[in-house]
Structures are given as C-alpha cells and as structure tokens.
Design an enzyme around this catalytic site. Structure first.
Site, PDB file in Angstrom:
ATOM      1  N   LYS A  71      -9.615  -6.545 -25.249  1.00 20.67           N
ATOM      2  CA  LYS A  71     -10.047  -7.893 -26.063  1.00 20.67           C
ATOM      3  C   LYS A  71      -9.118  -6.701 -27.818  1.00 20.67           C
ATOM      4  O   LYS A  71      -9.706  -5.305 -27.377  1.00 20.67           O
ATOM      5  CB  LYS A  71     -11.486  -7.497 -26.129  1.00 20.67           C
ATOM      6  CG  LYS A  71     -12.233  -8.364 -27.591  1.00 20.67           C
ATOM      7  CD  LYS A  71     -13.586  -8.494 -27.143  1.00 20.67           C
ATOM      8  CE  LYS A  71     -14.043  -9.320 -28.260  1.00 20.67           C
ATOM      9  NZ  LYS A  71     -15.501  -9.709 -28.237  1.00 20.67           N
ATOM     10  N   GLY A 110      -9.567 -20.828 -27.558  1.00 19.82           N
ATOM     11  CA  GLY A 110      -8.746 -20.265 -26.492  1.00 19.82           C
ATOM     12  C   GLY A 110      -8.949 -18.606 -27.118  1.00 19.82           C
ATOM     13  O   GLY A 110      -8.983 -18.431 -27.717  1.00 19.82           O
ATOM     14  N   ASP A 155     -18.111 -21.730 -27.512  1.00 17.54           N
ATOM     15  CA  ASP A 155     -17.785 -20.543 -26.551  1.00 17.54           C
ATOM     16  C   ASP A 155     -18.457 -19.793 -26.286  1.00 17.54           C
ATOM     17  O   ASP A 155     -17.630 -18.301 -26.121  1.00 17.54           O
ATOM     18  CB  ASP A 155     -16.736 -20.744 -27.294  1.00 17.54           C
ATOM     19  CG  ASP A 155     -16.783 -20.049 -28.971  1.00 17.54           C
ATOM     20  OD1 ASP A 155     -17.023 -20.824 -29.639  1.00 17.54           O
ATOM     21  OD2 ASP A 155     -16.438 -18.698 -29.757  1.00 17.54           O
ATOM     22  N   ARG A 202     -12.892  -5.212 -21.287  1.00 21.45           N
ATOM     23  CA  ARG A 202     -14.656  -5.750 -20.817  1.00 21.45           C
ATOM     24  C   ARG A 202     -14.262  -6.239 -19.582  1.00 21.45           C
ATOM     25  O   ARG A 202     -13.342  -7.131 -18.497  1.00 21.45           O
ATOM     26  CB  ARG A 202     -14.299  -6.858 -21.435  1.00 21.45           C
ATOM     27  CG  ARG A 202     -16.150  -7.832 -21.660  1.00 21.45           C
ATOM     28  CD  ARG A 202     -16.450  -8.593 -22.794  1.00 21.45           C
ATOM     29  NE  ARG A 202     -15.173  -9.876 -23.231  1.00 21.45           N
ATOM     30  CZ  ARG A 202     -15.371 -10.731 -24.046  1.00 21.45           C
ATOM     31  NH1 ARG A 202     -16.415 -10.622 -25.072  1.00 21.45           N
ATOM     32  NH2 ARG A 202     -14.539 -12.036 -24.452  1.00 21.45           N
ATOM     33  N   ARG A 220      -7.501 -13.272 -29.426  1.00 22.39           N
ATOM     34  CA  ARG A 220      -7.277 -11.760 -29.007  1.00 22.39           C
ATOM     35  C   ARG A 220      -7.513 -11.204 -27.730  1.00 22.39           C
ATOM     36  O   ARG A 220      -7.771 -10.074 -27.640  1.00 22.39           O
ATOM     37  CB  ARG A 220      -7.574 -11.112 -30.108  1.00 22.39           C
ATOM     38  CG  ARG A 220      -8.934 -11.157 -30.040  1.00 22.39           C
ATOM     39  CD  ARG A 220      -9.647 -10.443 -31.291  1.00 22.39           C
ATOM     40  NE  ARG A 220     -11.482 -10.571 -31.190  1.00 22.39           N
ATOM     41  CZ  ARG A 220     -12.072  -9.987 -32.365  1.00 22.39           C
ATOM     42  NH1 ARG A 220     -11.398  -9.341 -32.664  1.00 22.39           N
ATOM     43  NH2 ARG A 220     -13.140 -10.461 -32.162  1.00 22.39           N
ATOM     44  N   GLY A 280      -4.779 -11.278 -33.721  1.00 19.25           N
ATOM     45  CA  GLY A 280      -5.060 -10.812 -33.127  1.00 19.25           C
ATOM     46  C   GLY A 280      -5.546  -9.378 -31.942  1.00 19.25           C
ATOM     47  O   GLY A 280      -5.293  -9.239 -30.581  1.00 19.25           O
TER      48      GLY A 280
END
Ligand code: AMP
Ligand code: MG
Length: 502
Positions: free
Chosen positions: A128, A105, A267, A191, A108, A141
């Site tokens: 991010k 998941g 991922d 991003r 951060r 994070g």
C-alpha cells in the site's frame, strides 16, 4: 490497462534470489478476466529503509525474514525488487463513499499474489503506497509514514484482540516526500489479508454489461472463502447469508471493544469478514454512543452507534449486486434479498448480546439481562465512564468504591449484577476468567498512538512505537510496566480528530 513496467526493477542493486524468504505465490485472482484488474509493477522508490518488520507474522506465514539483510528487506518491502514468482496487479472495484457511488480501484496498492502456507492457507500480499495505478484518479499513489504505521499498530492490536482483520507485515520508508498539507516522509505498508475482495468489488462486477462478471466473482468468492456453499441449494443466497453473518459478528466485536472504523464505505467492507482499511479509525475512551473521530465524517454517518446500521446498509448494496443470481424472477430475487438483509439486525443483536454477557461474566441467559446491560450503558454514558478501564475493573473484581467513588446509582447496579452472578451455576472464578478474556486491559488509545507515531515520523525514534506494540500484543493481561498506556487522556479528547489524509 496493461503496463510494460518490468517486474524486476533494477533500482536497488540486489540479486532477486537473495530475496527468497519462502514465498509460495499463487495468482488465482489474477486469473479472473482482465476486467477485474490491471497488471503493473510497483513504481520503484529512491532510498527504501526498513522501519518495522513483523517477524511473528512472517513466521506464521512460513516466511523467514531473519535471513534478509536490512538492505534486502528494504528492497523487498518497497517493491524495488520483486520476488520471482510475484505477478503484481491492481484490483478494480467501485464503492459507495459516504453514500455516493464512485468508481475506485487500487489507486495506490499492488497485489503481489496470494501466498500459500504449508497448511494450504491463502493470503493476499499487498503493498500500500506503491505508486500510481490506472485507478489512481488524481492521487499520487503514495502513502505517508505515520498513517502506514497507524494501520500497522491498529491492525495488529485488533488481531491480538481476536477480531478478524487484515494484518501488517512490514513498513518501509521510501526516501521520498509525499505532499499532503505539508511534505511528509513517504512509506509503503505490506498488508496481509485473507483477500482484498470488497462489497465494492461486487458493485464493480455488477456494473459490467453482462451478468457473467458478477457470476464469476461470486463463484470465485464461494470457492475461496465459503467453499462449503458449493453444495448449498441456492449457493448465492447462502453466500449472501454467510457474508451477512460474518459482518454481523465482526461489527458486534467492534462495538464490544469500542472500535470505530470511521470510514465504512462499501469499498472498505471485506467480503470475507475481516476489518480492512484502517484510515481514521479509533477506539472510544469515555463511553458516548455518538462519538465520531474522523474529520471527514461531518454528519456522523459512521459514528460509533451507527456502525451496525451502516453495515446493514452496505450489505443491502451487496445484496443488490447478487439479484440476477438469486432467482430468475426479479420479484422473487428481491424478496429473498430483503429477507436476508432484514435478518442482519437479529444476527447482530444476538452476537452483541453474547459478547456483552461475556463482558459481564454471565454464563446463563435471563430475560432481565437486557435491562441490566441497558441500565449500565446509560449510566456509563451519563458519567462519561472510560469504557475499557471500567469493564476491566469489573473483570478483576475491583471494589465498587474503587470503580466509581461515592456513586449510589452505580453501587445499586453493582449489587444487582453481583446477585445476578450468584444466581448462576459454576464458580465465580469461571465468570471472572471469562470476563478477563473478553475485556481488554489495553487498547490502542488515541493519545498513545499519536505519541508513538509522532516520535517515529517526526523524530525517527521508534522506541515508543515498539513499546506500544509489545503492550498491545497481550491485551488481556495486566502488565504493570505498561500501566501508563492504559490511562485515559488527561483531558477527555472530546475534540480528538483523526484524518484520512493518508
Ligand atoms: P481509502 O480512503 O484508503 O479507502 O481509499 C479510497 C480510494 O482512494 C481507494 O480507491 C484508494 O486506492 C484511493 N486512494 C487513496 N489515497 C490515494 C492516493 N494517495 N493515490 C491514489 N489513490 C488513492
Ligand atoms: Mg479503501
């Protein structure tokens, strides 16, 4: 997984209305059931400062950042003040990391929403490094400045190389330290992605107790990324096929420019076929198929030559998640999935061959082309030839003596190649111009990237970074003022290592 942090944070004393740079958010992902995400705002930071803004990307999204003061831009891209229409969430996903399944998941990252452009394109806007989320596990994070700039540089370079990729809109420092091996300046990257849905998102959905989640996600992805499949006979099988096709095309493009992703965990494989998650990635200098840069890739799982195989492995994990949707009979579903996964090798090979022919100016197909290419790559490997500079030299028709002095084996290959070119119809100019569009003059070389990042991160000097970005924006042009950025490292970087310690 709810969190009551206010969406508009008061840290920076800025009126939200002044941050209206043209956002046009929708939140289709956030409308998926709660199991897919957690709603929470970025955690405010101490003293945000703009490091870099991507005005060109902003303009292509219909955003105008020129109207923002530095202070407003810093407030906006740190998440200290959110646009009115943002609906921030962290996305849930799982993933195989170096072969081991884990729940992950966004630990951060925060998705602000999907910005819709005037022509209806949809882009995720994600921070991010914006603080802990319910998925942070033991992480803080946060992100450090150099790795965020690294993602900025390399993702923008990939875009200029015409390789599908997420992009980078801004980097701001946070005014806070992040603790890695030593304290480093903290930063947040903004991003931009077609989406952040990963193979790992499907793995997460497939892990839910009923098949509803996986069906909802698959339907959502078809709608968002593969809308023509709505009318397919078996839309889920077609989805699998199309994802395989896009990944085969993507990894072929990586291989053709010598890019090593470095951490091809499930991922980090985007369902829409963009390169995503720039961690320990790097480009090869001298040609060696076994090249590994990442310090955490101890066994070379994600080494250069292994990337197609690893993509296929990841796609097999994706196929497994779709089994309940492929056919009511499990046996039939498995057979369909296997057939699709097996098609990867051929798809990849044909994409790669197509690209290699372009690199060598081959406008037609001959059966001996494979031998010609194999002989060349074997020779390059033995000679430790610089991959990028070699192909560029061929593209600008350098004399063979200038490419490899006194090397009889290369001269013989070169003569064979020239005679192959002369057998094809069409002028040599067409072949050379195709080569020049396929073989970059400049790539983000590790030593140049490191120099630019340390100047920015350690001395606060952004000029090498900005110069590098200007050079990388036109990779298919020979621009003399950037010649120094085209040199391989002084001593071959055999031991060059990249670190995930982001
Ligand atoms: P990556 O290696 O960037 O693909 O990250 C792998 C996983 O670790 C993802 O779930 C990230 O969100 C999470 N992660 C990476 N760094 C941090 C951090 N500093 N704090 C919390 N989670 C992190
Ligand atoms: Mg990742």
């Amino acid at each position: 997984m709810k969190n009551d942090t206010p969406i508009i944070c008061s840290k920076a004393n800025v009126q939200p209305t002044s941050l209206n740079v043209g956002w046009n958010f929708d939140h289709s992902y956030a409308r998926l059931p709660e199991v897919f995400h957690a709603q929470l705002a970025p955690i405010p930071v101490q003293d945000p400062q703009v490091v870099i803004l991507n005005h060109e990307l902003a303009a292509s999204l219909g955003l105008d950042l020129h109207t923002l003061s530095e202070q407003h831009a810093a407030a906006l891209f740190s998440g200290n003040v959110l646009p009115d229409s943002a609906h921030p969430i962290a996305q849930a996903y799982a993933g195989h990391q170096f072969g081991h399944f884990t729940m992950l998941g966004d630990g951060r990252a925060i998705l602000l929403g999907e910005h819709l452009t005037s022509i209806g394109e949809r882009f995720d806007i994600q921070f991010k490094g914006s603080g802990q989320t319910p998925f942070s596990r033991r992480g803080d994070g946060r992100a450090a400045l150099a790795p965020m700039l690294r993602e900025y540089v390399i993702s923008e370079a990939m875009h200029a190389l015409n390789i599908p990729t997420t992009r980078s809109l801004a980097v701001v420092t946070t005014g806070e330290w992040v603790l890695r091996e030593k304290p480093l300046p903290g930063a947040i990257l903004t991003r931009v992605a077609a989406s952040h849905i990963r193979v790992g998102t499907f793995q997460y959905a497939a892990g839910q107790s009923s098949d509803t989640a996986i069906k909802m996600l698959a339907d959502y992805v078809i709608q968002r990324h593969y809308p023509t499949l709505n009318n397919a006979e078996n839309p889920y099988l077609s989805l699998l096929d199309d994802v395989i096709e896009r990944q085969a095309a993507l990894v072929a493009q990586w291989m053709l420019v010598g890019f090593i992703h470095g951490v091809m965990n499930t991922d980090n494989m985007s369902i829409c076929g963009q390169t995503i998650d720039y961690g320990p990635c790097a480009f090869i200098d001298s040609y060696d198929p076994k090249t590994v840069f990442s310090s955490i890739d101890q066994y070379g799982r994600y080494r250069y030559e292994n990337q197609p195989l690893m993509a296929q492995w990841n796609l097999a994990r994706f196929a497994e998640t779709l089994l309940p949707l492929l056919d009511p009979s499990q046996e039939k579903a498995i057979a369909l999935a296997e057939q699709a996964i097996h098609s990867f090798s051929e798809r990849y090979q044909s994409r790669w061959m197509l690209g290699m022919r372009k690199k060598l100016g081959l406008l037609t197909e001959e059966t001996e082309d494979t031998d010609l290419i194999t002989a060349l790559l074997n020779w390059m490997h033995r000679q430790e030839t610089d991959y990028t500079n070699f192909f560029r030299a061929l593209s600008v028709n350098r004399h063979p003596e200038e490419i490899a002095t006194n090397n009889a084996e290369f001269f013989a290959w070169h003569a064979k190649w020239k005679s192959r070119l002369s057998r094809q119809p069409g002028s040599a100019d067409i072949a050379y111009s195709m080569m020049q569009q396929s073989n970059p003059a400049i790539i983000p070389r590790n030593h140049c990237v490191e120099d630019a990042l340390s100047a920015a991160s350690e001395q606060g000097d952004l000029s090498p970074l900005k110069r590098l970005l200007s050079a990388l924006a036109n990779p298919f042009a020979d621009i003399p003022q950037f010649n120094d950025l085209r040199n391989p490292p002084a001593s071959p970087e055999r031991n060059y290592q990249t670190f995930c310690g982001t």
